[in-house]
Design a protein around this motif. Structure first.
Motif, PDB file in Angstrom:
ATOM      1  N   PHE A  44      14.890   6.098  -2.840  1.00  0.00           N
ATOM      2  CA  PHE A  44      14.590   4.815  -3.253  1.00  0.00           C
ATOM      3  C   PHE A  44      15.927   4.176  -3.824  1.00  0.00           C
ATOM      4  CE2 PHE A  44      12.466   1.784  -5.468  1.00  0.00           C
ATOM      5  CZ  PHE A  44      11.055   1.698  -4.951  1.00  0.00           C
ATOM      6  N   GLU A  45      16.075   2.767  -3.443  1.00  0.00           N
ATOM      7  CA  GLU A  45      17.284   2.071  -3.742  1.00  0.00           C
ATOM      8  C   GLU A  45      16.716   0.818  -3.917  1.00  0.00           C
ATOM      9  OE1 GLU A  45      21.846   1.275  -2.140  1.00  0.00           O
ATOM     10  OE2 GLU A  45      20.175   2.478  -1.003  1.00  0.00           O
ATOM     11  N   VAL A  46      17.228   0.088  -4.913  1.00  0.00           N
ATOM     12  CA  VAL A  46      16.728  -1.373  -5.112  1.00  0.00           C
ATOM     13  C   VAL A  46      18.257  -2.070  -5.234  1.00  0.00           C
ATOM     14  CG1 VAL A  46      15.957  -3.148  -6.837  1.00  0.00           C
ATOM     15  CG2 VAL A  46      14.955  -0.700  -6.437  1.00  0.00           C
ATOM     16  N   LEU A  47      18.308  -3.511  -4.329  1.00  0.00           N
ATOM     17  CA  LEU A  47      19.361  -4.336  -4.249  1.00  0.00           C
ATOM     18  C   LEU A  47      18.646  -5.695  -5.005  1.00  0.00           C
ATOM     19  CD1 LEU A  47      19.617  -2.355  -1.665  1.00  0.00           C
ATOM     20  CD2 LEU A  47      21.313  -4.198  -1.091  1.00  0.00           C
ATOM     21  N   ALA A  48      19.154  -6.120  -6.098  1.00  0.00           N
ATOM     22  CA  ALA A  48      18.689  -7.366  -6.801  1.00  0.00           C
ATOM     23  C   ALA A  48      19.560  -8.401  -6.726  1.00  0.00           C
ATOM     24  CB  ALA A  48      17.981  -6.689  -7.938  1.00  0.00           C
ATOM     25  N   GLY A  49      19.461  -9.786  -6.341  1.00  0.00           N
ATOM     26  CA  GLY A  49      20.394 -10.569  -6.302  1.00  0.00           C
ATOM     27  C   GLY A  49      19.934 -11.663  -7.320  1.00  0.00           C
ATOM     28  N   PHE A  50      20.814 -12.393  -8.259  1.00  0.00           N
ATOM     29  CA  PHE A  50      20.392 -13.665  -9.013  1.00  0.00           C
ATOM     30  C   PHE A  50      21.427 -14.371  -9.108  1.00  0.00           C
ATOM     31  CE2 PHE A  50      18.454  -9.606 -10.927  1.00  0.00           C
ATOM     32  CZ  PHE A  50      17.075 -10.192 -11.057  1.00  0.00           C
ATOM     33  N   LYS A  51      21.016 -15.849  -9.190  1.00  0.00           N
ATOM     34  CA  LYS A  51      21.969 -16.739  -9.359  1.00  0.00           C
ATOM     35  C   LYS A  51      23.033 -16.619 -10.158  1.00  0.00           C
ATOM     36  CE  LYS A  51      22.065 -21.983  -9.609  1.00  0.00           C
ATOM     37  NZ  LYS A  51      21.327 -23.217 -10.123  1.00  0.00           N
ATOM     38  N   ASN A  52      23.024 -16.184 -11.504  1.00  0.00           N
ATOM     39  CA  ASN A  52      24.049 -15.840 -12.295  1.00  0.00           C
ATOM     40  C   ASN A  52      23.506 -14.985 -13.435  1.00  0.00           C
ATOM     41  OD1 ASN A  52      22.402 -17.496 -14.147  1.00  0.00           O
ATOM     42  ND2 ASN A  52      23.135 -19.439 -13.361  1.00  0.00           N
ATOM     43  N   ALA A  53      24.062 -14.678 -14.265  1.00  0.00           N
ATOM     44  CA  ALA A  53      23.887 -13.620 -15.375  1.00  0.00           C
ATOM     45  C   ALA A  53      22.669 -13.952 -16.171  1.00  0.00           C
ATOM     46  CB  ALA A  53      25.185 -13.136 -16.219  1.00  0.00           C
ATOM     47  N   GLN A  54      22.793 -15.392 -16.418  1.00  0.00           N
ATOM     48  CA  GLN A  54      21.480 -15.976 -17.318  1.00  0.00           C
ATOM     49  C   GLN A  54      20.147 -15.713 -16.789  1.00  0.00           C
ATOM     50  OE1 GLN A  54      24.635 -17.659 -16.734  1.00  0.00           O
ATOM     51  NE2 GLN A  54      25.073 -16.408 -18.594  1.00  0.00           N
ATOM     52  N   SER A  55      20.249 -15.693 -15.178  1.00  0.00           N
ATOM     53  CA  SER A  55      18.800 -15.682 -14.793  1.00  0.00           C
ATOM     54  C   SER A  55      18.572 -13.957 -14.300  1.00  0.00           C
ATOM     55  CB  SER A  55      18.990 -16.346 -13.339  1.00  0.00           C
ATOM     56  OG  SER A  55      19.882 -15.914 -12.666  1.00  0.00           O
ATOM     57  N   LYS A 105       0.832  -1.271   0.036  1.00  0.00           N
ATOM     58  CA  LYS A 105       0.082  -0.095  -0.136  1.00  0.00           C
ATOM     59  C   LYS A 105       0.950   1.252  -0.012  1.00  0.00           C
ATOM     60  CE  LYS A 105      -3.592  -2.488   2.436  1.00  0.00           C
ATOM     61  NZ  LYS A 105      -4.628  -2.537   3.541  1.00  0.00           N
ATOM     62  N   LEU A 106       0.658   1.992  -0.872  1.00  0.00           N
ATOM     63  CA  LEU A 106       1.622   3.138  -1.265  1.00  0.00           C
ATOM     64  C   LEU A 106       1.608   4.169  -0.040  1.00  0.00           C
ATOM     65  CD1 LEU A 106       3.542   4.513  -3.426  1.00  0.00           C
ATOM     66  CD2 LEU A 106       1.256   5.925  -4.099  1.00  0.00           C
ATOM     67  N   GLU A 107       0.428   4.499   0.729  1.00  0.00           N
ATOM     68  CA  GLU A 107       0.766   4.991   1.914  1.00  0.00           C
ATOM     69  C   GLU A 107       1.476   4.637   2.963  1.00  0.00           C
ATOM     70  OE1 GLU A 107      -3.290   2.386   2.717  1.00  0.00           O
ATOM     71  OE2 GLU A 107      -2.023   3.506   0.717  1.00  0.00           O
ATOM     72  N   ASN A 108       2.077   3.555   3.031  1.00  0.00           N
ATOM     73  CA  ASN A 108       3.108   2.858   3.892  1.00  0.00           C
ATOM     74  C   ASN A 108       4.415   3.540   3.473  1.00  0.00           C
ATOM     75  OD1 ASN A 108       1.034   1.311   5.476  1.00  0.00           O
ATOM     76  ND2 ASN A 108       1.272  -0.103   4.263  1.00  0.00           N
ATOM     77  N   TYR A 109       4.547   3.843   2.244  1.00  0.00           N
ATOM     78  CA  TYR A 109       6.003   4.296   1.715  1.00  0.00           C
ATOM     79  C   TYR A 109       6.097   5.606   1.213  1.00  0.00           C
ATOM     80  CZ  TYR A 109       5.264  -0.719   1.616  1.00  0.00           C
ATOM     81  OH  TYR A 109       5.053  -2.244   2.269  1.00  0.00           O
ATOM     82  N   ARG A 110       5.076   6.483   1.226  1.00  0.00           N
ATOM     83  CA  ARG A 110       5.191   8.010   0.712  1.00  0.00           C
ATOM     84  C   ARG A 110       5.975   8.655   1.619  1.00  0.00           C
ATOM     85  NH1 ARG A 110       1.797   9.720  -3.056  1.00  0.00           N
ATOM     86  NH2 ARG A 110       0.138   8.162  -2.608  1.00  0.00           N
ATOM     87  N   ASP A 111       7.070   9.418   1.140  1.00  0.00           N
ATOM     88  CA  ASP A 111       7.675  10.449   1.876  1.00  0.00           C
ATOM     89  C   ASP A 111       9.078   9.644   2.584  1.00  0.00           C
ATOM     90  OD1 ASP A 111       6.324  12.482   0.894  1.00  0.00           O
ATOM     91  OD2 ASP A 111       4.902  12.561   2.275  1.00  0.00           O
ATOM     92  N   LYS A 112       9.126   8.235   2.031  1.00  0.00           N
ATOM     93  CA  LYS A 112      10.047   7.618   3.028  1.00  0.00           C
ATOM     94  C   LYS A 112      11.240   7.159   2.375  1.00  0.00           C
ATOM     95  CE  LYS A 112       7.207   7.078   6.802  1.00  0.00           C
ATOM     96  NZ  LYS A 112       6.953   5.745   7.030  1.00  0.00           N
ATOM     97  N   ASN A 113      12.367   6.874   2.879  1.00  0.00           N
ATOM     98  CA  ASN A 113      13.466   6.307   2.133  1.00  0.00           C
ATOM     99  C   ASN A 113      13.234   4.643   1.939  1.00  0.00           C
ATOM    100  OD1 ASN A 113      14.839   8.740   2.510  1.00  0.00           O
ATOM    101  ND2 ASN A 113      15.594   8.130   4.617  1.00  0.00           N
ATOM    102  N   ILE A 114      13.115   4.301   0.818  1.00  0.00           N
ATOM    103  CA  ILE A 114      12.651   2.812   0.506  1.00  0.00           C
ATOM    104  C   ILE A 114      13.906   2.075  -0.010  1.00  0.00           C
ATOM    105  CG2 ILE A 114      11.077   1.323  -0.661  1.00  0.00           C
ATOM    106  CD1 ILE A 114       9.849   3.373   1.120  1.00  0.00           C
ATOM    107  N   ILE A 115      14.198   1.071   0.659  1.00  0.00           N
ATOM    108  CA  ILE A 115      15.093  -0.100   0.131  1.00  0.00           C
ATOM    109  C   ILE A 115      14.329  -1.258  -0.309  1.00  0.00           C
ATOM    110  CG2 ILE A 115      17.280  -1.439   0.637  1.00  0.00           C
ATOM    111  CD1 ILE A 115      18.123   0.758   2.416  1.00  0.00           C
ATOM    112  N   VAL A 116      14.399  -1.839  -1.542  1.00  0.00           N
ATOM    113  CA  VAL A 116      13.977  -2.971  -1.835  1.00  0.00           C
ATOM    114  C   VAL A 116      15.054  -4.110  -2.096  1.00  0.00           C
ATOM    115  CG1 VAL A 116      12.697  -4.109  -3.685  1.00  0.00           C
ATOM    116  CG2 VAL A 116      11.991  -1.756  -3.169  1.00  0.00           C
TER     117      VAL A 116
END
Length: 271
Positions: free
Chosen positions: A141-152, A103-114
C-alpha cells in the motif's frame, strides 16, 4: 433493526439529525466534523448535508466507524459558511449514503497506489485508514498526495500515523519548507515510480480533473492497464438520487453509478 436506519432505506429523501461530536481544523478554510452515525457506509460514498434555511450539498465521507463518521468540509458558500460557524454539540442534517464506493474486494491482496490531489484525499481517507489498521489485507500500500502549498495540507495528524506502516509521499506545487518533502506536481513523481508486479497492482486516482487526467496518463506510461485504474468523479453531484440530472455525463448519473468508476468503463465519456 434501528428504526432510523430502516426508514432511510425505505425513503432516501428522509434526513437524519446528527450531533457534532468533535471538530478538527485542517486548514483555514477546511474543517473536519465528526458526527454521531449509525449509517451503513462504504469507502468513497457521500452524504447530502443540510441546514434548514441554508441549503444542502453532497459531501464525501472522509472517515467512519460503527459509531461516528467524519465530513471534511471546505468553506466556499452560504451553507458551508454556516457549517463552519457550528460548535460541538450542534447538529447537521444528513441523508444517504449515496453512490458507488471503493469496494474492498477489488483491492484485497493487491498492491495499491493511491494518488490524491488536494481535497481529493478526503474521499479515499477512509480506505487509507482501513489499510493502516488492516495491512494484511493488501500485498502493498502506498500513497502519493499533492497539495498546492504547505498551508493546504490535509490530515497531517493521520499522515504521521500512516507513515509508520507504509510509504506516503507528499508533494507541493510551490517551493516551501514542508517536512523536507518533494516539490512539483504529483505527475512528476508518478513518472519516477518503478512498479513491480503490475498485473497485481490497482491504482486509485482522485483529485481535480486536470490532475486526474495527467496522473492517469503517467500511470499508463508505466504500463498500468486501464481496467486497473479507479477514479472518483464528484464535482457535478447535486441531489444524490439521479433525479436532477446535474451530474449526468452522457448515459451515466455520477451520484448513482459513481462517483467511483473503473477507468476502463468511463475513459471514452466526455465530461
Amino acid at each position: 433493526m434501528n428504526t432510523a436506519v430502516e426508514k432511510r432505506k425505505i425513503n432516501p429523501y428522509l434526513t437524519h439529525k446528527a450531533e457534532i461530536l468533535k471538530i478538527f481544523k485542517e486548514t483555514e478554510v477546511e474543517y473536519t466534523f465528526r458526527l454521531e452515525s449509525d449509517f451503513n457506509l462504504n469507502f468513497g460514498q457521500f452524504l447530502e448535508v443540510s441546514i434548514p434555511g441554508y441549503g444542502e450539498a453532497p459531501i464525501s465521507v472522509s472517515n467512519f466507524t460503527d459509531e461516528w463518521l467524519e465530513l471534511t468540509i471546505r468553506k466556499v458558500g452560504k451553507l458551508t459558511d454556516k457549517i463552519h460557524e457550528l460548535q460541538e454539540g450542534d447538529h447537521l442534517y444528513l441523508r444517504g449514503p449515496y453512490g458507488n464506493g471503493f469496494k474492498l474486494e477489488n483491492y484485497r491482496d493487491k498492491n495499491i497506489i493511491v494518488a490524491a490531489g488536494g481535497t481529493g484525499l478526503a474521499p479515499v481517507r477512509s480506505l487509507i485508514e482501513y489499510a493502516n489498521n488492516n495491512l494484511d489485507d493488501f500485498s502493498d500500500f502506498e500513497v502519493l498526495a499533492g497539495f498546492k502549498n504547505a498551508q493546504s495540507l490535509l490530515f497531517e495528524r493521520d499522515i504521521k500515523r500512516w507513515r509508520e506502516n507504509f510509504d506516503v509521499l507528499l508533494t507541493v506545487d510551490q517551493t516551501c519548507d514542508i517536512w523536507g518533502e518533494c516539490v512539483g506536481l504529483i505527475t512528476e513523481h508518478i513518472a519516477e515510480l518503478h512498479l513491480d508486479n503490475i498485473e497485481n497492482t490497482e491504482i486509485i486516482v482522485v483529485g481535480p480533473p486536470p490532475m486526474m487526467k495527467y496522473s492517469i496518463i503517467e500511470f499508463q506510461k508505466l504500463g498500468v492497464p486501464d481496467d486497473q485504474i479507479w477514479v472518483s468523479y464528484e464535482r457535478k453531484m447535486h441531489c444524490g438520487l439521479g433525479k436532477c440530472g446535474h451530474c449526468k455525463i452522457e448515459d451515466s448519473y455520477v451520484c448513482v453509478d459513481g462517483p467511483v468508476y473503473n477507468y476502463a468503463d468511463v475513459k471514452e465519456i466526455k465530461d
